[in-house]
Design an enzyme around this catalytic site. Structure first.
Site, PDB file in Angstrom:
ATOM      1  N   ARG A 155      33.478  24.410  38.838  1.00  0.00           N
ATOM      2  CA  ARG A 155      34.222  25.368  39.613  1.00  0.00           C
ATOM      3  C   ARG A 155      34.801  24.954  40.801  1.00  0.00           C
ATOM      4  O   ARG A 155      34.464  24.256  41.439  1.00  0.00           O
ATOM      5  CB  ARG A 155      32.892  26.637  40.169  1.00  0.00           C
ATOM      6  CG  ARG A 155      33.727  28.197  40.972  1.00  0.00           C
ATOM      7  CD  ARG A 155      34.035  28.762  39.882  1.00  0.00           C
ATOM      8  NE  ARG A 155      34.206  30.161  40.572  1.00  0.00           N
ATOM      9  CZ  ARG A 155      35.044  31.164  39.787  1.00  0.00           C
ATOM     10  NH1 ARG A 155      35.758  31.014  38.972  1.00  0.00           N
ATOM     11  NH2 ARG A 155      35.111  32.280  40.594  1.00  0.00           N
ATOM     12  N   THR A 199      41.410  33.785  31.964  1.00  0.00           N
ATOM     13  CA  THR A 199      40.808  32.491  31.869  1.00  0.00           C
ATOM     14  C   THR A 199      40.780  32.091  30.447  1.00  0.00           C
ATOM     15  O   THR A 199      41.452  32.910  29.474  1.00  0.00           O
ATOM     16  CB  THR A 199      39.422  32.955  32.296  1.00  0.00           C
ATOM     17  OG1 THR A 199      39.388  33.588  33.753  1.00  0.00           O
ATOM     18  CG2 THR A 199      38.294  32.164  32.108  1.00  0.00           C
ATOM     19  N   THR A 218      39.282  28.280  33.844  1.00  0.00           N
ATOM     20  CA  THR A 218      40.446  29.242  34.321  1.00  0.00           C
ATOM     21  C   THR A 218      41.017  28.700  35.390  1.00  0.00           C
ATOM     22  O   THR A 218      40.747  27.670  35.866  1.00  0.00           O
ATOM     23  CB  THR A 218      39.531  30.359  34.827  1.00  0.00           C
ATOM     24  OG1 THR A 218      40.511  31.592  35.129  1.00  0.00           O
ATOM     25  CG2 THR A 218      38.779  30.072  36.064  1.00  0.00           C
ATOM     26  N   ASN A 233      42.238  31.547  37.268  1.00  0.00           N
ATOM     27  CA  ASN A 233      42.004  32.789  37.682  1.00  0.00           C
ATOM     28  C   ASN A 233      42.938  33.674  37.339  1.00  0.00           C
ATOM     29  O   ASN A 233      42.910  33.878  35.961  1.00  0.00           O
ATOM     30  CB  ASN A 233      41.716  33.083  39.242  1.00  0.00           C
ATOM     31  CG  ASN A 233      41.123  34.118  39.626  1.00  0.00           C
ATOM     32  OD1 ASN A 233      40.443  34.699  39.091  1.00  0.00           O
ATOM     33  ND2 ASN A 233      41.586  34.702  40.711  1.00  0.00           N
ATOM     34  N   ASP A 262      38.580  35.074  43.941  1.00  0.00           N
ATOM     35  CA  ASP A 262      37.466  35.700  43.457  1.00  0.00           C
ATOM     36  C   ASP A 262      36.235  35.400  44.676  1.00  0.00           C
ATOM     37  O   ASP A 262      35.086  36.157  44.374  1.00  0.00           O
ATOM     38  CB  ASP A 262      36.626  34.419  42.365  1.00  0.00           C
ATOM     39  CG  ASP A 262      37.240  34.968  41.197  1.00  0.00           C
ATOM     40  OD1 ASP A 262      37.928  35.917  40.876  1.00  0.00           O
ATOM     41  OD2 ASP A 262      36.960  34.242  39.961  1.00  0.00           O
ATOM     42  N   SER A 293      32.507  35.119  37.025  1.00  0.00           N
ATOM     43  CA  SER A 293      31.841  36.083  35.877  1.00  0.00           C
ATOM     44  C   SER A 293      31.882  35.200  34.528  1.00  0.00           C
ATOM     45  O   SER A 293      31.544  35.801  33.483  1.00  0.00           O
ATOM     46  CB  SER A 293      32.546  37.292  35.472  1.00  0.00           C
ATOM     47  OG  SER A 293      32.569  38.083  36.410  1.00  0.00           O
ATOM     48  N   GLY A 317      38.241  37.239  30.674  1.00  0.00           N
ATOM     49  CA  GLY A 317      38.292  38.700  30.940  1.00  0.00           C
ATOM     50  C   GLY A 317      37.638  39.108  32.168  1.00  0.00           C
ATOM     51  O   GLY A 317      37.373  40.159  32.575  1.00  0.00           O
ATOM     52  N   GLY A 318      37.536  38.235  33.194  1.00  0.00           N
ATOM     53  CA  GLY A 318      36.895  38.446  34.760  1.00  0.00           C
ATOM     54  C   GLY A 318      35.698  39.162  34.291  1.00  0.00           C
ATOM     55  O   GLY A 318      34.832  38.755  33.324  1.00  0.00           O
TER      56      GLY A 318
HETATM   57  N1  GLY Z   1      38.135  33.898  37.704  1.00  0.00           N
HETATM   58  C1  GLY Z   1      37.472  34.607  36.776  1.00  0.00           C
HETATM   59  C2  GLY Z   1      36.035  34.325  36.937  1.00  0.00           C
HETATM   60  O1  GLY Z   1      35.531  33.211  37.444  1.00  0.00           O
HETATM   61  O2  GLY Z   1      35.272  35.027  36.732  1.00  0.00           O
END
Ligand code: GLY
Length: 544
Positions: A78, A354, A372, A374, A396, A426, A447-448
């Site tokens: 991340r 994503t 992603t 984002n 985020d 997510s 899909g967030g």
């Molecule tokens: N940017 C979407 C996630 O990390 O959930």
């Protein structure tokens, strides 16, 4: 898109050329990690809305079979907040008249993790040389590929924001318009970056010329990622979350993802309810799902953040007694109110562009990767001379405490911005293991926040409702994230079902479609079945 069975290995991805790259790596003797790394680099070329070098992601795998070292892994690559980030940076930017600074432009980016993540996985668990797994992406960037209709449409839709950044315009809008569908799309600077990464490995991105290009662009555009931030970036090996699915176990991503813990919680609550095929698509099942989603997202939004910075209280959140009590508060015909599960009513806070891919190999390894930028095309800033887009992952974080983010999520202080911290995600790459520990399915979607609830519904379709892989993916989905206290229904859900849900007390809303699922599932009769969601434009490729 439904595909026939795979005898040895398979790859499902949101863009068919990238899926084919992964399957070829398997055919050439690579394992699931080799293929996953190759797909990750290929998507960075062929699917610029979400595939990336300038973003981040998570990899969850059941790997090591074949090498005699079976293990379950969760690799966190991340993005991290730059060292100069502060908790109020976006509030200050807004006060200074800079709108959407967490979403568009140079301040929106976290320090990218993808190259570190992919190459760390390759080094630790891959079997092929780095060159072999990056070369297909390099060829696609250098020689070009046919611009897809989907990416063309997305570029056309994003034009005005993208054209704010000259280098972005030069690559994607030569002559002022989005590269036309069907045209051979060459990315020369990106190919040079990939060559450097092949030659130098991780330092090829985080040190030297590519890093210099990034830092120069940051300084030019008022961003804060420094050369030291890049040098300091490391992926982190974390312990996967393991949860019982009744028939076997799921393994998924721990914090800074909220996916694994929410899946664990929702599965535990659902274990109290008898479910079978006849429940599929019924208002009663949608209601039950909404109630477990509500309860789990209440915890997500209040307690979760980067575990290296905050105590996520995981022991408490995993406690069966607490989850069982929460399950017992579900009335099968009456909606609860979200407020009763929120100790801190400050509403806690994500983009849907994503992408996910799933890989299985002939040794029985399964790898799930969600990655992603984002938002679609991230911050829209392309690094001049290096040819890749940067993420807008800083959104985020709880950029504006108490205010909804890109996904309408409202979040708490556990997810506030801090230097070096990772924003809560997510993304829920998940592997389902059967009782003997063999990989039964590899799952994931963009899909967030709907990622978590979509993975729940597909997994539930497979292992509690007895649905086929195809129906598990295509059946209409719902989503509840506690706040706002409303239930989102996919368009295909009949009006009659919506009315019944309203009589149960749900405030409902509609959306066209949820997710772009990439599923590989082993079935008794058909062997490996791959499903690339018909909601997207991806594909499944099987090994020969
Ligand atoms: N940017 C979407 C996630 O990390 O959930």
């Amino acid at each position: 898109m439904f595909e026939k069975r795979a005898s040895r290995g398979a790859v499902a991805a949101a863009e068919p050329l990238a899926a084919a790259v992964g399957a070829k790596i398997l055919d050439d003797g690579g394992n699931a990690i080799d293929a996953a790394v190759a797909v990750g680099f290929a998507l960075a070329v062929t699917y610029p809305a979400a595939g990336n070098l300038g973003g981040g992601g998570f990899l969850v795998g059941s790997i090591g079979r074949g090498a005699g070292q079976p293990q379950q892994v969760a690799l966190d690559f991340r993005e991290k907040a730059p060292a100069a980030a502060t908790s109020d940076m976006y509030v200050r930017a807004a006060a200074a008249g800079v709108k959407n600074a967490s979403l568009v432009g140079h301040l929106a980016s976290g320090v990218p993790g993808s190259v570190s993540g992919l190459l760390t996985a390759q080094k630790e668990w891959g079997s092929l040389p780095r060159k072999k797994v990056i070369e297909p992406a390099l060829a696609l960037a250098r020689d070009g590929f046919e611009m897809t209709k989907r990416t063309h449409r997305m570029l056309a839709g994003a034009k005005s924001r993208m054209l704010r950044f000259e280098a972005t315009g030069e690559v994607f809008y030569p002559g002022g318009d989005a590269v036309p569908a069907g045209e051979n799309f060459v990315q020369t600077d990106l190919s040079t970056t990939l060559e450097t990464i092949i030659e130098k490995g991780i330092p090829g991105f985080y040190d030297g010329e590519v890093a210099d290009h990034l830092v120069v662009e940051m300084k030019r555009g008022g961003g804060i990622i420094s050369a030291q931030d890049l040098l300091d970036y490391r992926s982190v090996n974390r312990k996967p979350i393991r949860f019982s699915t009744g028939k076997g176990n799921g393994i998924s991503m721990p914090p800074p993802s909220s996916g694994g813990i929410c899946l664990l919680q929702m599965y535990r609550m659902l274990s109290h309810f008898a479910l079978d095929r006849s429940d599929a698509e019924s208002p009663e099942l949608y209601h039950l799902l909404a109630e477990v989603m509500r309860r789990s997202f209440a915890d997500r939004n209040q307690y979760l953040g980067d575990p290296d910075f905050v105590d996520c209280q995981m022991e408490r959140l995993e406690k069966h007694a607490r989850l069982d009590k929460r399950a017992s508060s579900i009335n099968p015909r009456k909606a609860s109110s979200s407020s009763q599960f929120l100790e801190d009513l400050t509403p806690p806070k994500e983009s849907e562009q994503t992408t996910h891919y799933s890989v299985v190999d002939q040794q029985g390894n399964g790898v799930a990767v969600t990655t992603t930028l984002n938002g679609s095309f991230g911050s829209r800033v392309l690094v001049p001379g290096a040819g890749f887009l940067l993420n807008n992952e800083m959104d985020d974080f709880t950029a504006h405490p108490g205010k909804p983010n890109l996904f309408g999520l409202i979040q708490g202080s556990a997810n506030a911005v801090a230097p070096g911290k990772r924003p809560l995600s997510s993304m829920s790459p998940t592997v389902w293991l059967d009782k003997s520990g063999d990989v039964r399915a590899v799952l994931g979607t963009p899909g967030g926040p709907t990622i978590i609830t979509n993975v729940l519904q597909v997994l539930l379709g497979l292992n509690r409702l007895g649905l086929s892989p195809e129906i598990s993916v295509t059946s209409p989905k719902i989503h509840h994230q506690c706040l706002p206290d409303s239930l989102t229904l996919e368009r295909a859900i009949p009006e009659k079902t919506e009315k019944t849900l309203q009589t149960f007390g749900h405030r409902t809303g509609r959306r066209g479609s949820i997710g772009d699922f990439q599923l590989l599932c082993r079935t008794q009769k058909r062997g490996w079945v791959g499903v690339s969601d018909s909601r997207g434009g991806g594909g499944v490729t099987y090994t020969k």
